[in-house]
Design an enzyme around this catalytic site. Structure first.
Site, short mmCIF file in Angstrom:
data_model
loop_
_atom_site.label_atom_id
_atom_site.label_comp_id
_atom_site.label_asym_id
_atom_site.label_seq_id
_atom_site.Cartn_x
_atom_site.Cartn_y
_atom_site.Cartn_z
N ARG A 122 0.83 -1.21 0.00
CA ARG A 122 0.00 0.00 0.00
C ARG A 122 0.86 1.26 0.00
O ARG A 122 0.49 2.29 -0.55
CB ARG A 122 -0.96 -0.02 1.19
CG ARG A 122 -2.05 -1.08 1.03
CD ARG A 122 -2.92 -1.19 2.26
NE ARG A 122 -2.25 -1.88 3.34
CZ ARG A 122 -2.26 -1.48 4.61
NH1 ARG A 122 -2.90 -0.39 4.96
NH2 ARG A 122 -1.64 -2.19 5.53
N SER B 296 -5.57 4.09 5.38
CA SER B 296 -5.27 2.70 5.02
C SER B 296 -4.81 2.57 3.58
O SER B 296 -4.01 1.71 3.25
CB SER B 296 -6.52 1.83 5.21
OG SER B 296 -6.86 1.77 6.56
N GLU C 235 -19.74 4.47 -0.12
CA GLU C 235 -19.01 3.79 -1.20
C GLU C 235 -19.78 3.81 -2.52
O GLU C 235 -19.20 4.04 -3.58
CB GLU C 235 -18.70 2.34 -0.81
CG GLU C 235 -17.68 2.20 0.32
CD GLU C 235 -18.29 2.35 1.70
OE1 GLU C 235 -19.54 2.42 1.79
OE2 GLU C 235 -17.53 2.40 2.69
N PHE D 230 -15.59 -3.83 0.63
CA PHE D 230 -16.67 -2.87 0.36
C PHE D 230 -16.84 -2.60 -1.13
O PHE D 230 -17.65 -1.76 -1.52
CB PHE D 230 -16.45 -1.56 1.11
CG PHE D 230 -16.28 -1.75 2.60
CD1 PHE D 230 -17.10 -2.62 3.29
CD2 PHE D 230 -15.30 -1.07 3.29
CE1 PHE D 230 -16.94 -2.84 4.65
CE2 PHE D 230 -15.13 -1.27 4.65
CZ PHE D 230 -15.95 -2.15 5.34
N HIS E 63 -6.92 -4.52 1.35
CA HIS E 63 -7.27 -5.51 2.38
C HIS E 63 -8.03 -6.68 1.77
O HIS E 63 -9.05 -7.12 2.29
CB HIS E 63 -8.08 -4.86 3.51
CG HIS E 63 -7.27 -3.90 4.35
ND1 HIS E 63 -6.39 -3.02 3.80
CD2 HIS E 63 -7.20 -3.72 5.68
CE1 HIS E 63 -5.81 -2.31 4.77
NE2 HIS E 63 -6.27 -2.71 5.93
N ASP F 10 -9.53 -8.43 12.07
CA ASP F 10 -10.84 -7.77 11.93
C ASP F 10 -11.97 -8.75 11.64
O ASP F 10 -13.14 -8.45 11.85
CB ASP F 10 -10.79 -6.71 10.82
CG ASP F 10 -10.22 -5.40 11.33
OD1 ASP F 10 -10.23 -5.19 12.57
OD2 ASP F 10 -9.77 -4.59 10.52
N ARG G 232 -3.42 -6.14 3.13
CA ARG G 232 -3.05 -5.48 4.37
C ARG G 232 -1.61 -5.77 4.82
O ARG G 232 -0.88 -4.84 5.12
CB ARG G 232 -4.04 -5.87 5.47
CG ARG G 232 -3.71 -5.26 6.80
CD ARG G 232 -4.86 -5.44 7.78
NE ARG G 232 -4.49 -4.98 9.10
CZ ARG G 232 -4.18 -5.79 10.11
NH1 ARG G 232 -4.22 -7.09 9.96
NH2 ARG G 232 -3.85 -5.28 11.29
#
Lengths: 320, 306
Positions: A14, A41, A62, A87, A112, A120, A170
């Site tokens: 990332r 993130s 979103e 998402f 992620h 999570d 991630r």
């Protein structure tokens, strides 16, 4: 731009994405970045601070974000939307209807991806995003496996005109490719890279997070006298046909390795290719076996859901 | 009824001819959405009319950078937009009869392959978000055009509309004007669930023109603002004048579903179908007579003007 990611060291892809965004912001004055409250993130901060006029915080909306990106593209901009891969389905119909159908120049980034998101839990572990995106016409899917590839894939994605889905992850992963590596990315034709070539027993096709595990497995198997090759699949759509068909032709079988449901992801895509090319070969699958995972450390989850290095070795041995 | 001006008569004649085209193309297509296409006709005419319309646009140059944008979010009202675009000269009128047919530039729901159509639609709830994106893009390009977006009243049931409403006011998109075509009917019934309309948009930070007239059985007997060119043009003008005030504008427009086909007006169930033979003939006869009367009145005006 010259890169400086130390090969072998662990690095978060990332950050490489964020570095590329900053660089591309200077090269493309029509590049705009939209965030749905996950800028931290997705590492969009450097771009946002350098080009505040071209950065848009859409907050936790979103579906709205994907359609507003379509609006930007209609006016000749190159928007990039940013959210978690899990998402992406929140706006999947918007992506289908407002972006892919009119073939707009929108880039969709989902971070992620997969169960390695870890602690999570299921609500944040995307295992269906690639399957959904694969079934949408006009969509290109890019799933890089290290920092160097992520940087170059981000460049290629922005250069390309049309909808692209870029899937990030991630955890930190080792830098696999040398900084000078010339990927020759062609998103219309598909791209895969042979990273190991010990021999022609079995070919392991891996993507994203799984690639560095596939390399470990391949090295380990070599010590045991089993000669595999590892092909890193950067584009899940379109698939790099030639390199896959050649592997199927030359080896005794193929193991696919992905951090995604085996329904709809790399495994399915490779099956479809092999069948349509009338190329029967032994097949084994590493991936989520159509179930939901749970909270836990990534390495614990990979072991429990049979996606670790040992599992890859076992599947290779199944074929032999 | 207020006294007619020449402008009103010209707008009404144009709208009457548009309605005839809408009914004709729907009848010939054999399927499509009659109710909403006819409830929003006067709204679209007030925006697009070559002489009296509020929007800046050029049929000969559909991509003219300075044009005002119109985004049809309720994409099933496509026939009304197609008929108006053809009448304005965006494409030949004969194309109207290819509606919903294979290889046509006129898809069942609006798509960007039609000259003059800004954005695709058909899946409800997405157009206002697109309008916001277009407006933010125009701001970056320093183009001070309006972005009008037509929403159906049933459509505002969609959650995404309220994400977009929130973001339009948060991003201070004064050039956005949402138009809510309140005909009061959905596919399955009356839009009771969306009330109050005005208060919701105000609460989301919008400047609101107009107020909902709740649906009643005698709605078709009412004189509603959605078919009043004075109200419509003044509202769209006001939205345009306020565009640099950093606040988006919502115009709530009360209309009658299937307006122009007396047998279908304000009838739940007229949403998603084409007129049948009897309704078609009744509607065409009614509209033809109306057009003739309007032409006579216009002629009288011209005579008086000398």
């Amino acid at each position: 731009m010259n890169l400086n990611y130390e090969q072998g060291k662990k690095f978060n892809i990332r950050n490489a994405y964020g570095d590329a965004l900053l660089d591309l912001g200077g090269r493309y004055d029509k590049l705009v970045v939209l965030d749905a409250d996950l800028g931290e993130s997705l590492r969009t901060g450097k771009f946002a601070r350098t080009y505040p006029d071209r950065y848009f915080q859409m907050s936790v909306s979103e579906a709205d974000m994907q359609c507003s990106a379509a609006g930007f593209a209609l006016e000749g901009f190159k928007p990039i939307t940013n959210t978690f891969a899990v998402f992406i389905p929140r706006g999947i119909e918007q992506i289908r209807q407002s972006i892919a159908f009119p073939n707009l120049d929108v880039k969709i980034v989902g971070s992620h991806g997969g169960i390695v998101t870890g602690e999570d839990g299921v609500s944040h572990q995307a295992i269906e995003d690639i399957g959904m995106m694969r079934s949408i016409p006009n969509m290109i899917i890019v799933c890089p496996s290290d920092a160097v590839q992520t940087y170059r894939a981000t460049e290629a994605m922005v250069e390309y005109e049309g909808p692209v889905y870029l899937r990030l992850m991630r955890p930190d992963v080792p830098v696999i490719y040398p900084n000078y590596f010339d990927f020759k990315i062609n998103l219309k034709r598909g791209n895969g890279y042979k990273l190991r070539e010990y021999g022609k027993d079995v070919a392991i096709l891996s993507t994203g997070y799984m690639t560095h595990l596939a390399l470990e497995a391949s090295d380990k198997l070599n010590e045991e006298g089993i000669k595999t090759e590892v092909i890193d699949i950067l584009t899940l759509k379109p698939l790099p046909k030639d390199i896959i068909l050649r592997a199927a032709d030359e080896t005794k079988g193929i193991v696919t390795a992905e951090d995604h449901n085996i329904i709809g992801g790399l495994g399915s895509a490779v099956d479809q290719l092999l069948l349509s090319e009338n190329c029967p070969t032994e097949r084994r699958y590493i991936g989520i076996k159509d179930t939901f995972a749970e909270s836990g450390k990534p390495e614990e989850l990979l072991e429990k859901y049979s996606m670790d290095v040992r599992s890859i070795c076992d599947r290779v041995k199944d074929i032999l | 009824m207020h006294s007619y001006s020449v402008n009103d008569l010209e707008l009404e004649l144009f709208a009457t001819e548009v309605r005839m085209d809408v009914i004709d193309m729907l009848y010939k297509a054999g399927s499509g959405h009659t109710g909403g296409s006819l409830s929003c006709t006067d709204i679209l005419v007030s925006l697009y009319h070559p002489k009296h319309g509020i929007m800046k646009h050029d049929p000969k140059n559909p991509k003219w950078e300075e044009r005002d944008r119109f985004i049809l979010s309720a994409g099933h009202k496509a026939p009304a937009l197609y008929a108006i675009l053809a009448k304005c000269g965006y494409f030949p009128r004969e194309k109207l009869y290819t509606l919903r047919k294979i290889n046509s530039i006129l898809q069942g729901h609006v798509f960007t392959n039609t000259p003059g159509v800004e954005a695709q639609a058909g899946s409800l709830g997405q157009g206002l978000s697109i309008a916001n994106g277009v407006t933010m893009a125009l701001r970056l390009k320093k183009v001070d055009s309006m972005v009008y977006c037509l929403l159906g009243d049933g459509e505002i049931n969609e959650g995404q509309i309220w994400e977009a409403a929130k973001n339009a006011s948060y991003h201070k998109l004064g050039n956005v004007c949402a138009i809510i075509d309140h005909n009061g009917e959905r596919i399955d019934g009356i839009t009771w669930e969306i009330y109050p309309i005005r208060k919701k948009w105000e609460a989301f930070g919008w400047y609101v023109i107009g107020e909902e007239v709740k649906w009643t059985e005698d709605r078709k007997e009412m004189e509603l603002d959605g078919h009043d060119y004075n109200f419509l043009t003044n509202a769209f003008k006001e939205a345009k004048e306020r565009r640099n005030d950093n606040q988006p504008t919502a115009v709530i427009v009360n209309t009658i579903k299937s307006k122009g086909i007396p047998m279908m007006e304000n009838v739940v169930g007229s949403h998603g179908r084409a007129p049948n033979k009897i309704e078609y003939e009744d509607g065409m006869r009614y509209l033809k007579e109306k057009a003739e009367k309007l032409k006579v009145k216009l002629y009288e005006f011209e005579l008086r003007a000398g």
